[in-house]
Design a protein around this motif. Sequence first.
Motif, mmCIF file in Angstrom:
data_model
loop_
_atom_site.group_PDB
_atom_site.id
_atom_site.type_symbol
_atom_site.label_atom_id
_atom_site.label_comp_id
_atom_site.label_asym_id
_atom_site.label_seq_id
_atom_site.Cartn_x
_atom_site.Cartn_y
_atom_site.Cartn_z
ATOM 1 N N ALA A 244 -29.891 -38.872 -96.521
ATOM 2 C CA ALA A 244 -29.275 -38.156 -97.642
ATOM 3 C C ALA A 244 -28.982 -36.720 -97.222
ATOM 4 O O ALA A 244 -29.736 -36.107 -96.466
ATOM 5 C CB ALA A 244 -30.200 -38.180 -98.855
ATOM 6 N N THR A 245 -27.870 -36.193 -97.708
ATOM 7 C CA THR A 245 -27.445 -34.849 -97.294
ATOM 8 C C THR A 245 -28.115 -33.750 -98.100
ATOM 9 O O THR A 245 -28.152 -32.601 -97.673
ATOM 10 C CB THR A 245 -25.921 -34.714 -97.409
ATOM 11 O OG1 THR A 245 -25.528 -35.044 -98.759
ATOM 12 C CG2 THR A 245 -25.225 -35.671 -96.452
ATOM 13 N N THR A 246 -28.644 -34.067 -99.271
ATOM 14 C CA THR A 246 -29.331 -33.073 -100.092
ATOM 15 C C THR A 246 -30.665 -33.642 -100.555
ATOM 16 O O THR A 246 -30.875 -34.865 -100.558
ATOM 17 C CB THR A 246 -28.499 -32.693 -101.333
ATOM 18 O OG1 THR A 246 -28.414 -33.827 -102.207
ATOM 19 C CG2 THR A 246 -27.099 -32.231 -100.944
ATOM 20 N N THR A 247 -31.547 -32.738 -100.969
ATOM 21 C CA THR A 247 -32.850 -33.181 -101.471
ATOM 22 C C THR A 247 -32.691 -34.012 -102.731
ATOM 23 O O THR A 247 -33.389 -35.016 -102.932
ATOM 24 C CB THR A 247 -33.741 -31.960 -101.744
ATOM 25 O OG1 THR A 247 -33.875 -31.207 -100.532
ATOM 26 C CG2 THR A 247 -35.117 -32.383 -102.224
ATOM 27 N N LEU A 248 -31.753 -33.621 -103.593
ATOM 28 C CA LEU A 248 -31.539 -34.362 -104.833
ATOM 29 C C LEU A 248 -31.047 -35.784 -104.537
ATOM 30 O O LEU A 248 -31.481 -36.754 -105.164
ATOM 31 C CB LEU A 248 -30.540 -33.629 -105.718
ATOM 32 C CG LEU A 248 -30.310 -34.220 -107.122
ATOM 33 C CD1 LEU A 248 -31.630 -34.338 -107.875
ATOM 34 C CD2 LEU A 248 -29.333 -33.351 -107.905
ATOM 35 N N GLU A 249 -30.152 -35.911 -103.573
ATOM 36 C CA GLU A 249 -29.657 -37.243 -103.188
ATOM 37 C C GLU A 249 -30.789 -38.069 -102.580
ATOM 38 O O GLU A 249 -30.915 -39.265 -102.842
ATOM 39 C CB GLU A 249 -28.513 -37.097 -102.186
ATOM 40 C CG GLU A 249 -27.869 -38.426 -101.802
ATOM 41 C CD GLU A 249 -26.788 -38.257 -100.743
ATOM 42 O OE1 GLU A 249 -26.538 -39.229 -100.003
ATOM 43 O OE2 GLU A 249 -26.211 -37.157 -100.643
ATOM 44 N N ARG A 250 -31.621 -37.422 -101.775
ATOM 45 C CA ARG A 250 -32.780 -38.107 -101.185
ATOM 46 C C ARG A 250 -33.712 -38.601 -102.281
ATOM 47 O O ARG A 250 -34.220 -39.728 -102.240
ATOM 48 C CB ARG A 250 -33.499 -37.132 -100.245
ATOM 49 C CG ARG A 250 -34.766 -37.657 -99.583
ATOM 50 C CD ARG A 250 -35.335 -36.570 -98.689
ATOM 51 N NE ARG A 250 -36.673 -36.850 -98.217
ATOM 52 C CZ ARG A 250 -37.449 -35.974 -97.587
ATOM 53 N NH1 ARG A 250 -36.986 -34.745 -97.358
ATOM 54 N NH2 ARG A 250 -38.663 -36.298 -97.179
ATOM 55 N N TYR A 251 -33.931 -37.776 -103.299
ATOM 56 C CA TYR A 251 -34.810 -38.145 -104.404
ATOM 57 C C TYR A 251 -34.208 -39.290 -105.222
ATOM 58 O O TYR A 251 -34.927 -40.183 -105.691
ATOM 59 C CB TYR A 251 -35.046 -36.928 -105.295
ATOM 60 C CG TYR A 251 -36.210 -37.091 -106.241
ATOM 61 C CD1 TYR A 251 -37.520 -36.917 -105.791
ATOM 62 C CD2 TYR A 251 -36.008 -37.427 -107.570
ATOM 63 C CE1 TYR A 251 -38.592 -37.074 -106.660
ATOM 64 C CE2 TYR A 251 -37.079 -37.582 -108.445
ATOM 65 C CZ TYR A 251 -38.377 -37.408 -107.978
ATOM 66 O OH TYR A 251 -39.433 -37.577 -108.824
ATOM 67 N N ALA A 252 -32.875 -39.280 -105.371
ATOM 68 C CA ALA A 252 -32.202 -40.368 -106.091
ATOM 69 C C ALA A 252 -32.384 -41.695 -105.354
ATOM 70 O O ALA A 252 -32.599 -42.738 -105.981
ATOM 71 C CB ALA A 252 -30.709 -40.046 -106.245
#
Length: 996
Positions: free
Chosen positions: A479-487
């Motif tokens: 994932a490119t962002t932490t939020l995307e990783r968390y999703a």
Amino acid sequence: MVQPDFWLQVKNEYVEENFEQLLHYLHYFNLNLSPDDLSFKTSSEALHNVADKYLSLIDKGNICVDVLQRWEDPDKVIRMIAAHLLTSHKRGINDTNTLARLAHALILIEHNDKVVVRLQEIIVNCMVNKRIGDYNFTWTNLEPETWYRQQFVQMLCGTTFDNDADNNIYFYEKNGLVIYDCNKLNLSHINKSQYQKQNQQNKWSVCPTIQITGDKKHISAEYDNIKDAIESRKFLASACSNFSPSPKTVIKEYQPDSWITVQIVDKTSFNMTLETIQPEYEKIRCTIGFDHQQYKFTREFFFNAFEKGEQITVLYTGNQEDPFDLDGSFAHNYQDLAEDSKQTRTYAVYDSNYAVGNGFVGTRWITEKGIIVSIKDPITDDAQNAIDNHLPLKIEVAESRMSNDKFVTNGHFLQEYDSEVKQFDPNFVEKAHKSLIRDFVNQTETIEVQQSDIKKDMAIDAKYITMLSHAIYYSSAHATTTLERYAHITAAQMLATMANNTFDKLVIEHEASYLENLIKFAQNEDNGFLSLTHPAELDGLGFVTQKESIIDKLTQYKQSTPETMLAMSFENDLDVVSDLVDASNTLQSKNISMHELNRIKKTIATKLKVDDMFVTPNDKHTYYGEESDTLEFKSSIVFPPKNIAIPEGFQPHDVQIWEILKPICGFLNSTSGGELLIGVTDDGYPKSLNDDLDYLFSQHFISEKTMDKLRLYLMYKLDKAFCDDTGSIKGNDITATRINYLIENNDDGISILRVQVKPYEYGTVKFIDRPQFVARSYVRKSGSTIKMSDEIKREIFEKKVNTPNGTENEKIIRLQQAIKENKTVILKQYSSSRGTRDRRVEPYELRLNRNAVICVDVTEAKKAKVKEFLISRCGEIIVQNNKWTNFKKHKHNLEIDIFGFLADANTSDKTFDIEMKMTDYAANLLKEKYLTMEQYECIKRDKNATDFPCTLSVTVFNLAGPAQFFIGLAEHIRIVKGDKLKEYIKDYVNSNLTDI
């Protein structure tokens, strides 16, 4: 074409022991020659059993299963499974089940490799039963001498699927809901009945093809606050655990031995897929073959007579493996048609294919409707004439009945004279077979499918839910962002809950808690609140222990950092965190500048991949550092600083653009390159470019007030600004591969433009045109941009050519010098097909993308011709004092064919059109050795062809290129067009290969 020798003996245990022989047999077996070969079929089934055995070892494994431990020889296992996939593909079987399970196994093996994302897409396509178009790997890739697992995985990721997949909606409902519709995968905590109402729902995007759907109270459409996302994950975990399924709809079940109407949803030359269509009944789908031998037409002819979307009536058996009896249904229709033909007169032809031994006396004829009629009457003259000349003869059908468990139809020759003489029709039998098959279709009473019923609900197998959970969990690392990783982690946890995989849920929950702790740390929440533990079920897992050790260390962090710590390297994340935290705590009392505060903390956040969540507690402004040899700041692209005078006749933006161009020129001429940050003040802090946008828009330099338009404005200026020192290479040829433009949004909410510049490696560049207040060229030196002097230019040349004689940079610079001064050069020890010797040439055009130079070869003055010389083949370049004398022959922009041969500048019509048929192996080698990505489209592939499925149609300027390619791969290539090429190859072979 001769079939390969049978490999050995068909037994499951022999597949592993003799896999190499089996691989050769399956590879070279031509199914078109022997479509009903029993040995090939049973070999294929034995290989499938072995593949299934190994895949079953991990089917029920958890998210941490070690595939390499469960498979004693994993490379051999993967090769066997891949060989089964190619064999099934050859047989026309769409084995999405095995493909998905292999992709799942490779995800568990590769873990953090970027291919996980593509393997995840393959699982989704298989889940919804899309037809496999083409595998990107071939039989050759599975051979032991060419096998390389990482390469195979990359090739498997290129598997294509046909776009004409069904239009159904696929769903799974248990502890949550999975809906696949319109190439989107929706995960939800609400049941199917609630989901279909589409009331008050938002979608949280996990990635472009996967989203989480739920009520607006708990799901935000656009998450910009990680705290809201954390609350949503916790809600979703609880909601899925307390899921209420949709009210059950009573679905009717078909009764065994009943006649039902089905639709043809897919077909090949060897089978077709049938599906029930009555909306009030259970959905049943099955791929089925056909025993065609008693009807004396091929299986391919049978299936080609049907159309996708047609409806037919079949007997439902109630058998789960083979629910539709196509053979029996067709035979039943045949018997009804034969019964209806009794006491009728019809034309028929004699066909020896229907002659039967075992004491049968008489002849057999096929009628216009495809009924086989036995006639035991004495052969009349008319009948003999019809037999001898394959003519239609009118006969009478007498009776149809069962005889010795076989259905037979008897008839008679007509005694009276037939006044209607039917003409010879060579396609009589083929038409009769087609009529028989179409009668089978026409007997079905078509069911009208309402428009609202076109999309059918298809259940998703539970095994795919587990596969997706594992795939999405491991893809979170990319994932490119932490939020995307968390999703991703949230989606993986929902799927694990739906699949009721308790261990997987605990692992993913622990990963989510770990990430939440990292976010707290990055956002400067009180480190005393950091805590990470695990349940007893996860005892002994190394990655769990290490993550908890990282969080324990982070609780000890106190404050800031020196810049020098950023260059330290460590073996693993725990070492990084431990040393940097200790360093920060040691230096917390040091008196360091504001912009240096918390650099170590940001380094820790970067290492742990949550740097996008980092919040600077001591400085609310972004700091970009200090200007240096490789870093320059400009606060505006149109407004010059107050200390710069505006020359008469010039506008401020005219002056400022040169203030931008000068450092770019300096970076190009340096040996290390650099970055120019536009929208940053001299002291390193961001400054809004809104005034620049307003000005450029008002002056019609840009069409919209956006940073992207500003980027394009600057790119336009740079792309036409520079040329090399010789003037022969200019504009985009210099800037395209050396200058990169990045729009960045910082924590202040301000956008800047970062211009990254690589050095021009072949000497120096200068401005093509410039005003008087701008020097011809600049260089970056001692943190400033200064005018280029002859002494500095010589210094730069020495640095860039400070390599042993004969290196590429040195050769190119010498050629540039010769072109600039119109001088001839000696290409020392140039190697070509005619040997190695010195060549004297007039170089006039460099082609750096091919590492080549276009010259007039004046080695022999009377034979001066334009040729391309590859710089890498020269031992050394020696510039002579002799000036050019062949200016008229200096023809520019000559074309080059795909084999690298230059269009003949001396003969305008010397071209050759060729067409070759190739195997996949030859096509892949052609791509790897000769073609650029843009040239791949000159190869067309026919997925229905078997031996030579790839076609190359091109124009070449020299026959040597395609001839060399053909001679090296003769068994893999057939020349379709190119008589001159064939003659060239024959002459070459006769001249050079006679002694072998």
